[in-house]
Design an enzyme around this catalytic site. Structure first.
Site, PDB file in Angstrom:
ATOM      1  CE1 TYR A 104      -4.182  -1.413  -0.180  1.00 54.27           C
ATOM      2  CE2 TYR A 104      -3.455  -2.818   1.626  1.00 54.27           C
ATOM      3  CZ  TYR A 104      -4.362  -2.524   0.640  1.00 54.27           C
ATOM      4  OH  TYR A 104      -5.449  -3.319   0.435  1.00 54.27           O
ATOM      5  CD  GLU A 197       3.409 -29.603  12.738  1.00 48.73           C
ATOM      6  OE1 GLU A 197       4.076 -30.645  12.954  1.00 48.73           O
ATOM      7  OE2 GLU A 197       2.474 -29.552  11.919  1.00 48.73           O
ATOM      8  CG  ASP A 249       1.422 -33.217  13.604  1.00 51.97           C
ATOM      9  OD1 ASP A 249       1.502 -33.201  14.852  1.00 51.97           O
ATOM     10  OD2 ASP A 249       0.553 -32.610  12.949  1.00 51.97           O
TER      11      ASP A 249
END
Lengths: 362, 506
Positions: A104, A197, A249
């Site tokens: 912007y 995580e 995981d």
């Protein structure tokens, strides 16, 4: 308690100098009455190589040249010069900006980007030319992760300059934003970093006082870690000499979260200071699913496809990775960090974590 | 075999056309009013242009009375050469009386249209036609006429003579007829507009029954080259024509006969032809037996060494006039025209002229826009059956940077001593290979010119954009690099901008 030397102020001076040299080079070309041009390493796929020495992706020798005499280069050329100017202003005034903000801000200077992707791309060009990260010139992504642990930092940003904070001050952790990224490390009692995580486990670890019990600084990755977080982890490793353990995981996506922290991504091949090559993927491994009898799900087709890709990926050639990929393939199962809750909420902290850290330290 | 008793009745040409008026375009009130205007306007054009007169044509259509909307008075006035007083009744009220029985290009062929209009007016209103004409001072003649349909003779009801003090010459025809103007109006206006395209040297004024004025003004003061009368070409001949020539010929030998009465046949050609046909050179044409005449005509068609017909007998518009007409009536941004070299089919010479108009006031339609003309007459009916329509639909316009939906119109004008009509309705050109080849090549020619124009325009636009990009970004590069370098003075980029302009020119 370790005492650490100041680094971020020097870094800022260096970045400003590089930006100014970049401008001066163009200025001198214009003064000579020639169409200015810029040469930078190519980031195209055919110029990205894996460097075994650096243990990350790097750019090859191919260069691209942007010339202001080429009609197709003019717009990105002007955008790039503006970007250099704008980030110089940011860095000099110690202001920060998000990627969206930059997009912007351009409009105020009558420089237009058709979308944020285009302005992000120009920022990457500037990183490539200067050889430093956008965080070095005070441009940050929106997302942020968090850190918790006994580390005292000193802010370098205006209004907070000189103020110190211990990162155990807030029980939710402290956001790894621009202020923390540019802070100096003052002292710590920690002897390791544990990166996680998922938010649930991060909170559990704080509640279970893992930072005290294991002398660790805890970092919440929030999935695929943003670059400022990867940079922060690298600093913890390089400046404080702390080993880094990553818990994700047990699936190909989790493995890769760890790998990007360790060896970086192809997208960031133009940057050298984002990786932590000595960090270790501490779990959850495929073999843990068997050894700890963890509840698991069947691998989806897309998981298997990803595993095949990883198997051929040069970053995954080490024995641990190859072994775990093979286990995944054999058992065709995956599981999440939270799977340990089957054995009670504290099982992962009481049993799994000490054992794994002990194994890896040996 | 059983004998059948039949009554044979000879019918006059007027009677024939009365019974078959649809073939002349008078099938219903809508079509009839269109055809009436068209026939009288074309007569007027043929009374002016060939005499070297720039046409001024005034058409007024008004209701016969307030009560009945379906009856009209049509008045058409021209500034033509006028008709000698004694010929007026025959010229207007007898079928197959015409000044047009010679071999050169003209709009009508048999003078049928004007008389047909009068006949139609008479049978629908039972009113006479008024014809006022003068060939110039001293007198103006005014006739009130009807047609004796069964005998194909004019009936003069009244004849008046006036002094011609204003040196006027020309003809006024005022006919009463049944019609349906509201329904015919779009086609009539389209016809007049297209007539103005191919007759930009004419002033045409039309006042319709509601008093609306349509003016098509002259923009060129030059007339097309006038056709010269020519002899028939042997390839286009038939048995009846040969008999007619034999009847009037003074030639004693076939060798003379061939040279005297046929187009572009010299002594050597005549000799080679007669040898080919197997006739002695000194045979007397008047003594040919019927089967010999047939054999002679067949041989003429099959002999390949006749020179092709030349185009002196044709009156094409010429590129300048066609262009002027298109610019005047269609007001396009770009126009290209081409005149093809003369060609011939079956011994009939023809010339194809093609124009293409782009942009400006050319509308954007879903389909292609085609204007068709034959001997300077617009063809406004039955477009889809015309050879030109088939051709423009078969062209891959993208090859020329064009596509349907862009604002462009194609104009095809064919002029010939014998237009290859597809049907007796005379609205469609037939697909003759010689003709369609010329039309196709003509369209390709103008399409290429338009394509070149468009790509040049595109390039100019691109160049403008290109320079504006330099003008926009070079100052930014100068400004921000100066600021980065901490310099007060911004480098002068004027020279670089000048060079950016040159890069393209090189």
């Amino acid at each position: 308690m370790k005492k650490i030397s100041f680094s971020t102020r020097e870094k800022r001076r260096e970045v400003l100098a590089r930006l100014e040299r970049f401008g001066l080079d163009l200025y001198e070309q214009l003064e000579k009455g020639i169409f200015p041009n810029i040469t930078m390493p190519s980031r195209s796929i055919d110029n990205i190589y894996y460097s075994p020495e650096l243990r990350q992706y790097v750019l090859g020798d191919k260069k691209i040249k942007r010339s202001a005499s080429n009609i197709r280069h003019l717009r990105p050329f002007a955008q790039l010069v503006w970007m250099a100017f704008f980030t110089h202003e940011l860095t000099q005034n110690q202001k920060t900006s998000t990627l969206r903000d930059v997009f912007y801000s351009a409009q105020a200077y009558d420089i237009s980007f058709k979308d944020q992707d285009e302005s992000d791309d120009i920022i990457t060009d500037l990183e490539t030319i200067l050889g430093c990260t956008r965080e070095d010139f005070n441009v940050f992504p929106e997302e942020s992760s968090a850190v918790f642990g006994d580390l005292t930092i000193e802010y370098t940003i205006p209004n907070y300059e000189g103020k110190r904070l211990n990162l155990t001050s807030h029980p939710d952790g402290v956001m790894i934003g621009p202020a923390l990224t540019s802070a100096e490390f003052i002292e710590t009692s920690a002897d390791k970093v544990i990166a996680i995580e998922k938010g649930g486990l991060f909170t559990r670890f704080i509640e279970e006082r893992v930072h005290e019990r294991f002398n660790a600084i805890l970092v919440f990755l929030r999935g695929q870690a943003p670059r400022s977080t990867r940079y922060f982890i690298r600093r913890l490793n390089q400046e404080l000499g702390l080993p880094v353990y990553i818990f994700t995981d047990a699936d190909p996506w989790g493995m890769h979260i760890a790998m990007v922290i360790i060896s970086g991504s192809a997208n960031a091949a133009h940057i050298r200071e984002l990786t932590t090559p000595d960090a270790k993927w501490a779990g959850v491994w495929a073999s843990d699913i068997i050894n700890y009898k963890l509840p698991s799900d069947k691998l989806e087709d897309i998981d298997v496809k990803r595993l095949h890709e990883l198997m051929r990926d040069p970053r995954y050639k080490d024995e641990l990775w190859q072994r775990e990929i093979n286990v995944f393939m054999r058992i065709q199962r995956k599981c999440e960090l939270e799977a340990f809750s089957r054995y009670g909420l504290t099982h992962i902290v009481d049993k799994y974590l000490p054992q794994r850290l002990k194994d890896l330290e040996d | 075999m059983k004998a059948i008793s039949q009554t044979f009745q000879e019918i006059s040409p007027a009677d024939f056309f009365y019974r078959n008026r649809e073939i002349a375009g008078f099938a219903n009130p809508v079509r009839a009013i269109f055809s009436a205007i068209r026939e009288l306007v074309e007569n007027s054009l043929d009374a002016t242009e060939p005499m070297g007169i720039l046409p001024d044509i005034y058409i007024r259509l008004s209701n016969m009375s307030d009560e009945d909307e379906n009856f009209y008075v049509l008045r058409v006035k021209d500034n033509g050469s006028g008709i000698p007083a004694d010929y007026v009744p025959l010229a207007f009220c007898q079928f197959l009386f015409s000044s047009k029985y010679k071999l050169k290009q003209s709009r009508g062929t048999f003078g049928l249209g004007g008389t047909m209009t009068i006949l139609y007016g008479q049978i629908t209103t039972n009113k006479p036609v008024k014809v006022i004409s003068s060939t110039g001072p001293p007198k103006i003649y005014e006739y009130t006429l009807m047609i004796d349909i069964q005998r194909n003779r004019p009936i003069v009801l009244d004849r008046r003579i006036y002094d011609n003090n204003d040196k006027w010459h020309g003809t006024i025809v005022e006919v009463n007829l049944e019609g349906d103007y509201p329904k015919a109006m779009p086609k009539i206006l389209e016809y007049l507009k297209q007539t103005a395209i191919v007759n930009p040297y004419a002033n045409i004024t039309f006042v319709d029954p509601r008093g609306r004025l349509y003016k098509f003004e002259r923009t060129v003061a030059k007339l097309p080259r006038q056709p010269r009368e020519t002899l028939p070409h042997p390839h286009g001949i038939d048995v009846e024509t040969v008999y007619r020539i034999i009847r009037i010929t003074r030639c004693k030998t076939l060798l003379d006969f061939m040279q005297e009465h046929f187009h572009r046949v010299g002594k050597r050609t005549a000799q080679r032809f007669l040898e080919f046909a197997g006739f002695p050179e000194d045979a007397d044409p008047k003594k040919l037996k019927p089967e010999e005449v047939v054999r002679l005509v067949q041989a003429m068609k099959n002999f390949n060494e006749f020179l092709p017909p030349d185009a002196d007998c044709l009156s094409p518009l010429g590129e300048d006039i066609l262009k002027a007409g298109i610019l005047k009536e269609l007001e396009p941004e770009f126009v290209a025209v081409t005149q093809r070299s003369p060609s011939a089919y079956s011994g009939h010479p023809f010339i194809v002229e093609v124009g293409i108009a782009y942009g400006g006031k050319i509308p954007v339609g879903e389909d292609l826009i085609l204007y068709r003309f034959a001997n300077k007459i617009p063809l406004v009916y039955d477009e889809s059956g015309d050879v030109s329509w088939r051709i423009i639909k078969s062209i891959n316009w993208r090859n020329y940077g064009l596509m349907p939906g862009m604002p462009f119109a194609v104009l095809v004008h064919i002029c010939s001593t014998k237009i290859p009509w597809k049907t007796v309705g005379k609205e469609m050109i037939a697909d003759r290979p010689e003709v369609s080849r010329e039309i196709l090549n003509g369209i390709r020619d103008v399409a290429r010119q338009l394509g070149a124009y468009l790509s040049k325009k595109e390039k100019a636009k691109y160049e403008k954009t290109r320079l504006s990009i330099f003008a926009k970004y070079l100052p930014k590069i100068a400004e921000f690099s100066a600021k980065l370098a901490g310099k007060e003075k911004i480098p002068d980029i004027g020279e670089l901008l000048r060079r950016a302009r040159k890069i393209e020119e090189d």
